[in-house]
Design a protein around this motif. Structure first.
Motif, mmCIF file in Angstrom:
data_model
loop_
_atom_site.group_PDB
_atom_site.id
_atom_site.type_symbol
_atom_site.label_atom_id
_atom_site.label_comp_id
_atom_site.label_asym_id
_atom_site.label_seq_id
_atom_site.Cartn_x
_atom_site.Cartn_y
_atom_site.Cartn_z
ATOM 1 N N ALA A 139 0.831 -1.207 0.000
ATOM 2 C CA ALA A 139 0.000 0.000 0.000
ATOM 3 C C ALA A 139 0.863 1.255 0.000
ATOM 4 O O ALA A 139 0.542 2.256 -0.663
ATOM 5 C CB ALA A 139 -0.931 -0.005 1.215
ATOM 6 N N ALA A 140 1.970 1.232 0.724
ATOM 7 C CA ALA A 140 2.888 2.380 0.724
ATOM 8 C C ALA A 140 3.480 2.598 -0.666
ATOM 9 O O ALA A 140 3.605 3.744 -1.129
ATOM 10 C CB ALA A 140 4.005 2.140 1.742
ATOM 11 N N TYR A 141 3.841 1.507 -1.339
ATOM 12 C CA TYR A 141 4.349 1.636 -2.711
ATOM 13 C C TYR A 141 3.281 2.236 -3.628
ATOM 14 O O TYR A 141 3.592 3.076 -4.483
ATOM 15 C CB TYR A 141 4.752 0.263 -3.250
ATOM 16 N N MET A 142 2.040 1.802 -3.460
ATOM 17 C CA MET A 142 0.971 2.319 -4.313
ATOM 18 C C MET A 142 0.808 3.827 -4.129
ATOM 19 O O MET A 142 0.677 4.581 -5.096
ATOM 20 C CB MET A 142 -0.348 1.609 -3.999
ATOM 21 N N VAL A 143 0.809 4.271 -2.870
ATOM 22 C CA VAL A 143 0.679 5.701 -2.603
ATOM 23 C C VAL A 143 1.847 6.467 -3.220
ATOM 24 O O VAL A 143 1.660 7.533 -3.813
ATOM 25 C CB VAL A 143 0.611 5.948 -1.082
ATOM 26 N N ARG A 144 3.028 5.924 -3.112
ATOM 27 C CA ARG A 144 4.242 6.620 -3.576
ATOM 28 C C ARG A 144 4.297 6.729 -5.092
ATOM 29 O O ARG A 144 4.727 7.756 -5.631
ATOM 30 C CB ARG A 144 5.481 5.858 -3.069
ATOM 31 N N PHE A 145 3.871 5.683 -5.800
ATOM 32 C CA PHE A 145 4.109 5.633 -7.241
ATOM 33 C C PHE A 145 2.839 5.683 -8.081
ATOM 34 O O PHE A 145 2.890 5.459 -9.284
ATOM 35 C CB PHE A 145 4.896 4.361 -7.590
#
Length: 573
Positions: free
Chosen positions: A450-456
């Motif tokens: 989920a953190a990767y999704m928010v970031r990219f």
């Protein structure tokens, strides 16, 4: 036997006068569209709120954490963090601007031997994370490195008999970041210069300006929006960087967040530092947008004359080639040679069971994050197409905020609320059922994804919307007139057409996740290391030869989107 009634053209229309599909169309198709529109609206806002959650959580945790921590930080390390981060940002902005704009002008407005190779090769350093370059150049330029060792052997000097630039410094970190981030500015500046008409430049020359003066007064201001966007991207990557500044011992907000979270176990301090960094990032983005204002540049006339490139000869041609080749040499060719030599001298076996586990973890995270991020981008982008208006536009703007938020901030912003949720649930289950649930969400792979999704997500949205612009609204109208629901239209019409754009988006997110370090360090599950984490750990232990092996794999994976970009640049040349 029922009688077929002919349908007049007026009743067959399912779109609005401007060609956009009408969500309120009468008949069976219109009724089927409504539930699909609600579904995509719900998913789109769910994605937007997920992207907004880390920022709200950081702000709430920082504001409720008391003032003692932030007061202590303000008296001790906070001025240093702010000053160092600002200096680093200014150096990288200046360096990427000079290298990117200068190289773009040379390859688009002049012709010299090797220019076709250079205009593609200038993109290659984009494959490297800055922290990998830091490992390579430290191995060569540090005190025990081959350069200083050879210097002492040739001169007979002792360690204190000479001065040598310190690679582990703010200047060294800025140089590493400039070498890998200038392609952002170069690509956008090159596109802007290619689109400019020769009329304004030639008019400036006719008024007595030299070529340099015409470039400074006419061409550069006209390309300013693109240049500002490229520099802003480089700056955002700079304030988000953790691996380079941490390895060089440069104290920035990014290193302060990690130190507060792990070394000091001060969650409130980490949240307050994350809020400072978030405010810094958003201030830069807003300032760039405000200074640009409503400035627009238009080419007068129906025919846009292209600028004829200037042929360079002799010393000028050689100087242009050297100026273009130097960033490629320092940012790509030399690091590849250094890392290859380091890898051969190391005892790390890439095909061992341990390293295959690192590779499997990295690929699993990258594939999962890429699939989820692209699915979120499709849902949000299709919602904006189905229901254009302020709500969908707001959801899109909120979802793009992640590009301006460093990975460390996102990590803290997700860990704080979900850790509270896990602790509350565990306490309730023990009190009522004597069952320990532990940490169900915190420290899980899904929270990291989920953190990767928010970031990219912003990168995936850009690639998806670029392809979606090629799907004409009449295709939507035709699909709806044939009774397709929004979901059916997406599955049968849009996705087959947008497959290349979706694959590009997945590749971009895949590579970004492979290189991402700060969020992975903070949020990864216990004993779940990736290639980036392994490279960082070995480099932190000064085992640089060992760090070269995972670093080379990360670089090779990073070459995939760079090759795609090179192909596009080559076609447009």
């Amino acid at each position: 036997m029922s009688k077929t009634t002919p349908i007049s053209p007026s009743t067959a229309k399912v779109g609005t006068p401007n060609g956009q599909p009408n969500a309120q169309a009468n008949g069976p198709a219109g009724r089927r569209n409504k539930p699909g529109g609600v579904l995509f609206a719900a998913v789109g806002w769910m994605v937007a709120l997920t992207c907004l959650l880390p920022m709200l959580a950081v702000a709430l945790a920082a504001l409720t954490g008391g003032t003692e921590t932030i007061r202590h930080l303000g008296e001790t390390v906070l001025p240093g963090y702010a000053g160092t981060t600002l200096i680093l940002v200014l150096l990288v902005a200046l360096g990427t601007g000079l290298v990117g704009v200068g190289a773009a002008w040379l390859v688009t407005m002049t012709r010299f031997p090797g220019v076709r190779v250079m205009e593609v090769a200038m993109i290659l350093p984009l494959a490297f994370p800055a922290y990998v370059l830091a490992y390579a150049y430290t191995f060569v330029l540090d005190h025990p490195g081959i350069v200083q060792t050879s210097l002492r052997q040739m001169t007979g000097w002792g360690p204190r008999d000479y001065w040598f630039p310190e690679i582990r410094s703010v200047g060294g970190a800025a140089l590493m970041l400039v070498l890998v981030l200038y392609p952002y500015v170069y690509l956008l500046a090159r596109a802007a210069f290619l689109q400019q008409s020769a009329g304004a430049f030639l008019a400036a020359r006719a008024l007595g300006n030299t070529s340099l003066q015409a470039f400074w007064r006419v061409s550069l201001p006209m390309a300013r929006p693109a240049l500002a966007s490229g520099v802003l991207l480089a700056v955002m990557e700079t304030i988000a960087d953790f691996g380079t500044v941490s390895y060089f011992g440069v104290q920035t907000f990014a290193t302060g967040i990690y130190t507060s979270w792990f070394s000091l176990a001060d969650r409130a301090g980490a949240a307050q530092l994350a809020l400072c960094l978030l405010g810094f990032a958003l201030t830069l983005a807003v300032a760039e947008r405000a200074t640009r204002g409503k400035a627009r540049y238009h080419h007068a006339g129906k025919h846009q004359a292209k600028m004829p490139p200037v042929d360079l000869r002799g010393a000028r041609a050689a100087l242009a080639f050297v100026l273009c080749a130097l960033p490629v040499l320092l940012g790509f060719a030399l690091p590849v040679i250094i890392l290859a030599q380091m890898g051969m001298e190391s005892e790390q076996n890439l095909f061992s069971k341990r390293y295959l586990g690192f590779l499997q973890n990295s690929v699993t995270l990258a594939i999962t994050a890429a699939a989820l991020t692209v699915a979120a981008a499709v849902s949000l982008g299709f919602y904006q197409r189905l229901r254009p208006g302020r709500p969908s536009a707001l959801a899109g703007h909120v979802s793009r905020l992640g590009y301006a938020v460093p990975g460390g901030v996102i990590a803290v912003g997700l860990m704080v609320p979900f850790a509270a949720f896990d602790n509350t649930l565990d306490a309730w289950m023990r009190a009522n059922f004597e069952i320990r649930t532990g940490l169900l969400v915190t420290g899980s792979i899904w929270l990291l994804v989920a953190a990767y999704m928010v970031r990219f997500l912003a990168a995936a949205l850009g690639a998806y919307e670029g392809g979606q612009a090629t799907v004409h609204a009449n295709m939507d109208a035709a699909a709806r007139s044939l009774g397709q629901s929004p979901l059916g239209m997406l599955r049968r019409v849009h996705l087959p057409i947008l497959t290349p754009s979706l694959m590009t988006a997945m590749l971009i997110v895949f590579v970004d996740v492979m290189k991402e370090l700060p969020a992975t360090l903070i949020m990864r599950p216990f004993n779940y290391d990736t290639l980036a984490v392994q490279a960082y750990r070995l480099a932190s232990d000064e085992r640089l030869e060992g760090a070269a092996v995972p670093s080379l794999v990360i670089m090779l994976v990073g070459l995939l989107p760079v090759i795609l970009i090179c192909r596009q640049v080559g076609r447009r040349s």
